[in-house]
Design an enzyme around this catalytic site. Structure first.
Site, PDB file in Angstrom:
ATOM      1  CB  SER A  48      -0.958   0.013   1.194  1.00 23.54           C
ATOM      2  OG  SER A  48      -0.252   0.178   2.395  1.00 23.54           O
ATOM      3  CE  LYS A  92      -3.371   2.145   4.436  1.00 30.06           C
ATOM      4  NZ  LYS A  92      -2.993   1.258   3.376  1.00 30.06           N
TER       5      LYS A  92
END
Length: 162
Positions: A48, A92
């Protein structure tokens, strides 16, 4: 007389054990405070955050002070407790803060715009095609932020400071 001699030896041995136990307990308390409230190492892996973080794993250092005093901003890489599975910690990038308007693609043909609510942040992985993030579960409460990444050590022997 002999009994008093043995008791003296046991007393000094017990004092020595107690002193060493206290030192170990103080060290463990210091380790706990440092790891939970100041800075901690975290192993990060997965697709990710490519190309910022490696697929096979990087060790990052995250500090745990900035998010408590409101110093997390757009562009920061953060550790966030997953709103879907609270046992997982996600890594993130913060894309929007409260009040920001965020546009994102649901699929290649359709985009959507939303406003980040008060007390929330919008997080996304750098690899948009392989990331489960705010595009899937919405904005994340600010309280789920666990830390802000400030240092990365890679398997490829390159060191990056954020």
């Amino acid at each position: 007389m002999r009994l008093l001699s043995y008791m003296g030896q046991w007393k000094s041995a017990a004092k020595e054990v107690l002193d060493r136990t206290a030192i170990v307990a103080k060290f463990l308390c210091l380790l706990h405070v440092t790891n939970n409230y100041l800075c901690s190492p975290t192993l990060v892996y997965g697709p990710s955050m490519l190309p910022t973080l490696n697929l096979t794993g990087d060790v990052v250092l995250a500090e745990h002070v900035s998010h408590r005093i409101g110093k997390v901003g757009t562009g920061d890489v953060v550790l966030v407790r997953s709103p879907v599975d609270p046992r997982r910690i996600l890594t993130k990038r913060v894309v929007g803060m409260e009040g920001d308007t965020v546009s994102f693609y649901v699929d290649p043909m359709y985009s959507q715009t939303t406003v980040v609510p008060k007390g929330h942040v919008w997080i996304q992985g750098d690899n948009t095609y392989a990331s489960s993030d705010s595009r899937h579960f919405g904005s994340v409460p600010y309280g789920l932020i666990q830390g802000k990444v400030f240092f990365r050590e890679s398997n490829e022997l390159r060191i990056t400071r954020f």
